[in-house]
Design an enzyme around this catalytic site. Structure first.
Site, PDB file in Angstrom:
ATOM      1  N   ALA A 149       0.826  -1.212   0.000  1.00 49.95           N
ATOM      2  CA  ALA A 149       0.000   0.000   0.000  1.00 49.95           C
ATOM      3  C   ALA A 149       0.854   1.253   0.000  1.00 49.95           C
ATOM      4  O   ALA A 149       0.526   2.250   0.638  1.00 49.95           O
ATOM      5  CB  ALA A 149      -0.918  -0.001   1.217  1.00 49.95           C
ATOM      6  N   GLY A 196       9.303  -0.666  -6.824  1.00 48.77           N
ATOM      7  CA  GLY A 196       8.706  -1.879  -7.359  1.00 48.77           C
ATOM      8  C   GLY A 196       8.138  -2.784  -6.290  1.00 48.77           C
ATOM      9  O   GLY A 196       8.395  -2.628  -5.088  1.00 48.77           O
ATOM     10  N   THR A 197       7.366  -3.769  -6.745  1.00 46.57           N
ATOM     11  CA  THR A 197       6.663  -4.668  -5.825  1.00 46.57           C
ATOM     12  C   THR A 197       7.620  -5.575  -5.062  1.00 46.57           C
ATOM     13  O   THR A 197       7.368  -5.904  -3.895  1.00 46.57           O
ATOM     14  CB  THR A 197       5.652  -5.520  -6.599  1.00 46.57           C
ATOM     15  OG1 THR A 197       6.301  -6.140  -7.733  1.00 46.57           O
ATOM     16  CG2 THR A 197       4.497  -4.659  -7.105  1.00 46.57           C
ATOM     17  N   ASN A 223      -6.979   1.949 -10.131  1.00 43.88           N
ATOM     18  CA  ASN A 223      -5.917   2.917 -10.382  1.00 43.88           C
ATOM     19  C   ASN A 223      -6.441   4.283 -10.797  1.00 43.88           C
ATOM     20  O   ASN A 223      -5.673   5.238 -10.884  1.00 43.88           O
ATOM     21  CB  ASN A 223      -4.975   2.388 -11.470  1.00 43.88           C
ATOM     22  CG  ASN A 223      -4.180   1.192 -10.994  1.00 43.88           C
ATOM     23  OD1 ASN A 223      -3.522   1.252  -9.960  1.00 43.88           O
ATOM     24  ND2 ASN A 223      -4.247   0.098 -11.738  1.00 43.88           N
ATOM     25  N   HIS A 275     -46.014  18.181  11.541  1.00 42.12           N
ATOM     26  CA  HIS A 275     -45.569  18.858  10.336  1.00 42.12           C
ATOM     27  C   HIS A 275     -45.006  20.246  10.631  1.00 42.12           C
ATOM     28  O   HIS A 275     -45.383  20.906  11.583  1.00 42.12           O
ATOM     29  CB  HIS A 275     -46.706  19.013   9.310  1.00 42.12           C
ATOM     30  CG  HIS A 275     -48.071  19.032   9.911  1.00 42.12           C
ATOM     31  ND1 HIS A 275     -49.067  18.189   9.490  1.00 42.12           N
ATOM     32  CD2 HIS A 275     -48.610  19.745  10.927  1.00 42.12           C
ATOM     33  CE1 HIS A 275     -50.173  18.403  10.206  1.00 42.12           C
ATOM     34  NE2 HIS A 275     -49.907  19.339  11.078  1.00 42.12           N
ATOM     35  N   TYR A 285     -31.456  28.703  20.944  1.00 46.31           N
ATOM     36  CA  TYR A 285     -30.142  29.341  20.809  1.00 46.31           C
ATOM     37  C   TYR A 285     -30.276  30.855  20.962  1.00 46.31           C
ATOM     38  O   TYR A 285     -31.097  31.487  20.293  1.00 46.31           O
ATOM     39  CB  TYR A 285     -29.572  28.993  19.425  1.00 46.31           C
ATOM     40  CG  TYR A 285     -28.182  29.484  19.146  1.00 46.31           C
ATOM     41  CD1 TYR A 285     -27.147  29.286  20.061  1.00 46.31           C
ATOM     42  CD2 TYR A 285     -27.884  30.112  17.946  1.00 46.31           C
ATOM     43  CE1 TYR A 285     -25.866  29.718  19.787  1.00 46.31           C
ATOM     44  CE2 TYR A 285     -26.603  30.547  17.653  1.00 46.31           C
ATOM     45  CZ  TYR A 285     -25.596  30.347  18.582  1.00 46.31           C
ATOM     46  OH  TYR A 285     -24.317  30.774  18.303  1.00 46.31           O
TER      47      TYR A 285
END
Length: 461
Positions: A9, A77-78, A227, A362, A386
């Site tokens: 990752a 690289g991997t 990707n 309502h 408030y």
């Protein structure tokens, strides 16, 4: 046998064109890397290691307590990425599964099957493969007559015969752990990218006389790597279908499953019906025999049994059994609707509890209030909480009646069995059994029409 999982990752994810680290983009409510970690957890491994680089701290925050971490300083690289985990794994006996953090669709079942195939076959390396409907762009799996993997051929390097193969490399592998790290030290970077490729380990192992095999998984779609934003949308669609089908198997009805967007951690009871264009996110729990109509959005909320939600929004709210809301109402954080209560249309409730069997029909705002049971709140009532600096609380007792158009200015206490007359502005407490009236008296002006300048206008007659 010990089992380990390494999740790569550390990539930048430049094609995502995002400030957000690639593996932290979400698919159905979870980051991609979390999906991969969850699949890994399903194999009951002895250790999960996530290799991080760019955005390391962000990934660590998301996976805290779920994974160990290794740091890849440069993205070379991997093969180099897996080698970054050597301090945590190199000398351990067992098998190591390597996957990437941008493949969120892999399941625990697939990972378990790969471990099983690897162990039963006595392989030093086992490649997870799939048959691709269109293999263009993928590495092709070339096998010998016995089914062993000879090599992986990339698109640009294959002969016509090799490119006709539709079995592809998914990018997931299982290795004998000690042999993996021995081979990684022999991997070179003599290639156009100057990188160390994990796939080179297969050839190194084969030349050393080790067995290299493959496990072909049945569902190619699991291997989708993300990707860019297009692939992210594709992964989300596949994951969403999987989630919705699982709910349907468990007794939930979807009127249009293609337009019901349900996160992966959502829980829904049987006999609940969900219409189209519904969004349910986060850690929401919905009970049995509920009905959720179109255009509803529910986030991190707890819904009981026999609840009806009609085209409304709930966020961090709670609705107990046998309640209903909507259409076009909004429960904000810490709104609690107790058993049997009714919330009608165009009602907003925030940080307030509506007691059992009470009704808010309502055009009402209820904020910072506790309402008891069997209360009726008239149309257009406002709980004014408030003063520009602080929020204040209002209590309304059981069996009370608040008339239409009232304004309740907190802090006040309205006792049980009390009344507030319509259009009143309440600033003081109301005692039990009392009725509060706070409005100007009506005055009628006799024959006032004829005193107006417009009275002779025929349009007004």
């Amino acid at each position: 046998m010990n089992k380990y999982v390494v999740i790569l990752a550390a990539g930048k994810g430049t094609r995502m064109k995002s400030q957000l680290y690639k593996v932290l983009h979400k698919v159905c409510g979870k980051t991609m890397v979390e999906h991969v970690v969850n699949a890994a957890k399903g194999t009951n491994p002895d250790k999960i290691i996530t290799v991080v680089g760019n955005g390391a701290d962000s990934v660590k925050d998301v996976l805290a307590g779920q994974s160990d971490f290794a740091f890849q300083e440069q993205q070379l690289g991997t093969g180099d990425a897996v080698l970054a985990a050597s301090d945590l794994l190199e000398n351990l006996d067992g098998s190591t599964l390597v996957a990437t953090g941008d493949t969120p669709l892999f399941t625990a079942e697939t990972f378990n099957n790969l471990f099983k195939k690897h162990e039963e076959s006595g392989n030093s390396a086992t490649v997870l493969t799939a048959k691709a409907p269109n293999p263009f762009g993928y590495g092709r799996i070339i096998r010998d007559e016995d089914g062993n993997v000879l090599r992986i051929v990339e698109q640009k390097d294959g002969t016509p015969e090799e490119l006709a193969v539709d079995e592809i490399n998914t990018g997931v592998f299982c290795f004998d752990n000690k042999e993996l790290f021995k081979a990684l030290k022999q991997v070179g970077n003599d290639n156009a990218q100057g990188e160390y490729y994990l796939t080179d380990v297969l050839e190194i192992m084969r030349k050393a006389g080790h067995k290299v095999g493959a496990y072909e998984m049945p569902d190619f779609s699991e291997s989708l790597g993300v990707n860019d934003r297009i692939a992210l949308a594709q992964a989300t669609k596949i994951m969403q279908r999987r989630i919705n089908e699982e709910h349907m198997k468990n007794g939930v009805s979807f009127i249009d499953p293609d337009t019901a967007y349900i996160d992966s951690d959502v829980k829904i009871g049987n006999d609940t019906v969900i219409e189209g264009n519904v969004v349910i996110k986060g850690n929401t729990e919905i009970g049995s025999d509920c009905y959720i109509t179109n255009s509803s959005r529910i986030v991190d909320s707890k819904i009981g049994n026999h609840v009806t939600i009609t085209s409304s929004t709930l966020q961090e709210a709670q609705m107990d059994d046998n309640t209903d809301i909507g259409p076009n109402s909004h429960l904000r954080p810490k709104a609690v609707i107790r058993k049997g209560a009714h919330i009608g249309n165009f009602v907003e409730i925030k940080k307030a509890e509506i007691g059992e069997n009470s009704k808010v029909g309502h055009l009402t705002y209820v904020g910072d209030a506790t309402l008891g049971k069997d209360i009726n709140i008239g149309c257009g009532t406002i709980f004014s909480n408030y003063d520009g600096v602080k929020k204040f609380h209002t209590n309304v007792g059981d069996h009370s009646f608040i008339g239409a158009g009232a304004t309740i200015i907190a802090p006040v206490n309205i006792a049980d069995h009390s009344f507030v007359a319509a259009d009143s502005t309440i600033t003081k407490d109301v005692a039990r059994y009392d009725m509060a009236i706070a409005r100007g008296r009506q005055t009628n002006k006799p024959d006032y029409w004829h005193k107006l300048p417009l009275s002779k206008d025929k349009e007004w007659e």
